[in-house]
Design an enzyme around this catalytic site. Structure first.
Site, PDB file in Angstrom:
ATOM      1  N   HIS A   1      43.700  25.303 -41.734  1.00 48.26           N
ATOM      2  CA  HIS A   1      44.401  25.018 -42.988  1.00 48.26           C
ATOM      3  C   HIS A   1      45.911  25.064 -42.771  1.00 48.26           C
ATOM      4  O   HIS A   1      46.646  24.175 -43.205  1.00 48.26           O
ATOM      5  CB  HIS A   1      43.991  26.036 -44.054  1.00 48.26           C
ATOM      6  CG  HIS A   1      44.780  25.945 -45.331  1.00 48.26           C
ATOM      7  ND1 HIS A   1      44.306  25.316 -46.456  1.00 48.26           N
ATOM      8  CD2 HIS A   1      46.020  26.396 -45.647  1.00 48.26           C
ATOM      9  CE1 HIS A   1      45.224  25.383 -47.414  1.00 48.26           C
ATOM     10  NE2 HIS A   1      46.266  26.039 -46.942  1.00 48.26           N
ATOM     11  N   GLU A   2      46.368  26.102 -42.077  1.00 47.51           N
ATOM     12  CA  GLU A   2      47.806  26.228 -41.810  1.00 47.51           C
ATOM     13  C   GLU A   2      48.289  25.120 -40.875  1.00 47.51           C
ATOM     14  O   GLU A   2      49.386  24.594 -41.040  1.00 47.51           O
ATOM     15  CB  GLU A   2      48.107  27.607 -41.221  1.00 47.51           C
ATOM     16  CG  GLU A   2      47.772  28.771 -42.151  1.00 47.51           C
ATOM     17  CD  GLU A   2      48.466  28.662 -43.501  1.00 47.51           C
ATOM     18  OE1 GLU A   2      49.627  28.212 -43.544  1.00 47.51           O
ATOM     19  OE2 GLU A   2      47.844  29.013 -44.518  1.00 47.51           O
TER      20      GLU A   2
ATOM     21  N   HIS B   1      49.359  21.978 -42.635  1.00 40.94           N
ATOM     22  CA  HIS B   1      50.740  21.862 -43.112  1.00 40.94           C
ATOM     23  C   HIS B   1      51.620  21.205 -42.051  1.00 40.94           C
ATOM     24  O   HIS B   1      52.482  20.383 -42.369  1.00 40.94           O
ATOM     25  CB  HIS B   1      51.304  23.246 -43.453  1.00 40.94           C
ATOM     26  CG  HIS B   1      50.810  23.806 -44.742  1.00 40.94           C
ATOM     27  ND1 HIS B   1      50.972  23.159 -45.945  1.00 40.94           N
ATOM     28  CD2 HIS B   1      50.156  24.974 -45.022  1.00 40.94           C
ATOM     29  CE1 HIS B   1      50.447  23.897 -46.914  1.00 40.94           C
ATOM     30  NE2 HIS B   1      49.942  24.988 -46.378  1.00 40.94           N
TER      31      HIS B   1
ATOM     32  N   GLU C   1      48.130  22.016 -50.850  1.00 41.73           N
ATOM     33  CA  GLU C   1      47.032  22.872 -50.407  1.00 41.73           C
ATOM     34  C   GLU C   1      45.722  22.092 -50.300  1.00 41.73           C
ATOM     35  O   GLU C   1      44.891  22.387 -49.440  1.00 41.73           O
ATOM     36  CB  GLU C   1      46.855  24.049 -51.379  1.00 41.73           C
ATOM     37  CG  GLU C   1      47.979  25.071 -51.332  1.00 41.73           C
ATOM     38  CD  GLU C   1      48.097  25.729 -49.968  1.00 41.73           C
ATOM     39  OE1 GLU C   1      47.085  26.265 -49.471  1.00 41.73           O
ATOM     40  OE2 GLU C   1      49.193  25.696 -49.394  1.00 41.73           O
TER      41      GLU C   1
END
Length: 286
Positions: A129-130, A133, A178
């Site tokens: 998930h990070e 970004h 997100e």
């Protein structure tokens, strides 16, 4: 155990959520927004957060917490991304975040309390998930959002620096961003239940409660939340609930992942890929 597919040549626009694209374009249309954010944060602020992180966290490597390092490297390979530095920080609030202002020395931080209630597969989903970004190049806006969430006590005059409307826009943007990163987590884990389990544990987990939580019941809960928003009053209440949050509520994120995991868009990405042991496929049409 099924071998995961490596997404060679993966482009962010293949999985970017339309709300992320819309919100990013809206921010870019604000006159001088990029310059204003860079001027406010600048290299000094970036250096401050980087040094503060080094001073108060543990850098993950082949020699330090190698099991986490392996999860990082595998997730980065799957998403076709250069791995950033990964740190573990002692903190009682379950959280993870990324700093990447100018593309220099990006790093990801995992809080110990989050690690303690997740399985290895779920930890990797958080890492992915990070990484999402970074893959989506959220850098400048993400740094501003992290300042809002993580450093409000260091900038007491925040309200006088930027108008409240800009703060609201930044929070709206990061909530939309997100959704893209949850998709990156799914692409790395290649199992929607892993991502939804993370979201469930973020909503109501702890090291002792996490193993007792029922994912199917949480999915039903997400469907119930959806049904509330079908009338105008429900929509208004849901909007008011999320207006000042930095993240969408977990049940909405779980719903979005469940939907995307069954979409033609997701299947198209996975069908064009190879397993780690397979032959590379061409991406000339992407």
């Amino acid at each position: 155990m099924t071998t995961k597919k490596t997404l060679i040549g993966l482009q962010a626009d293949r999985f970017r959520h339309p709300l992320d694209l819309e919100a990013t374009n809206a921010l870019k249309q604000l006159p001088g927004i990029d310059i204003a954010i860079r001027s406010l944060l600048g290299s000094v602020a970036e250096q401050f957060f980087y040094l503060n992180n080094i001073a108060s966290s543990v850098l993950v490597s082949e020699k330090q917490l190698p099991h986490l390092y392996k999860l990082l490297i595998e997730a980065a390979q799957i998403l076709d991304l250069e791995p950033p530095q990964l740190y573990v920080q002692q903190n009682p609030t379950p959280n993870a975040y990324t700093f990447a202002m100018r593309g220099e020395r990006p790093f990801v931080v995992l809080h110990t309390s989050l690690i303690e209630m997740l399985t290895p597969e779920e930890i990797q989903a958080v890492i992915a998930h990070e990484l999402g970004h970074l893959k989506c190049e959220h850098g400048v806006y993400l740094t501003m959002a992290n300042v809002l969430v993580l450093a409000a006590n260091l900038l007491p005059a925040w309200g006088t620096v930027l108008a409240q409307s800009l703060q609201d826009r930044m929070l709206q943007w990061v909530r939309c961003a997100e959704f893209s990163c949850d998709r990156a987590a799914l692409l790395a884990s290649q199992d929607p239940k892993v991502v939804m389990s993370v979201l469930m544990k973020l909503a109501g987990g702890s090291p002792t409660l996490a193993p007792l939580l029922n994912l199917d019941a949480f999915i039903e809960q997400a469907q119930a939340y959806d049904s509330i928003g079908k009338d105008s009053l429900g929509e208004m209440l849901q909007a008011a609930q999320t207006a000042q949050l930095s993240h969408p509520v977990p049940v909405i994120r779980a719903r979005e992942i469940a939907r995307w995991a069954t979409s033609a868009e997701y299947q198209s990405i996975m069908d064009k890929q190879q397993s780690k042991e397979g032959k590379k496929l061409g991406w000339s049409n992407w």
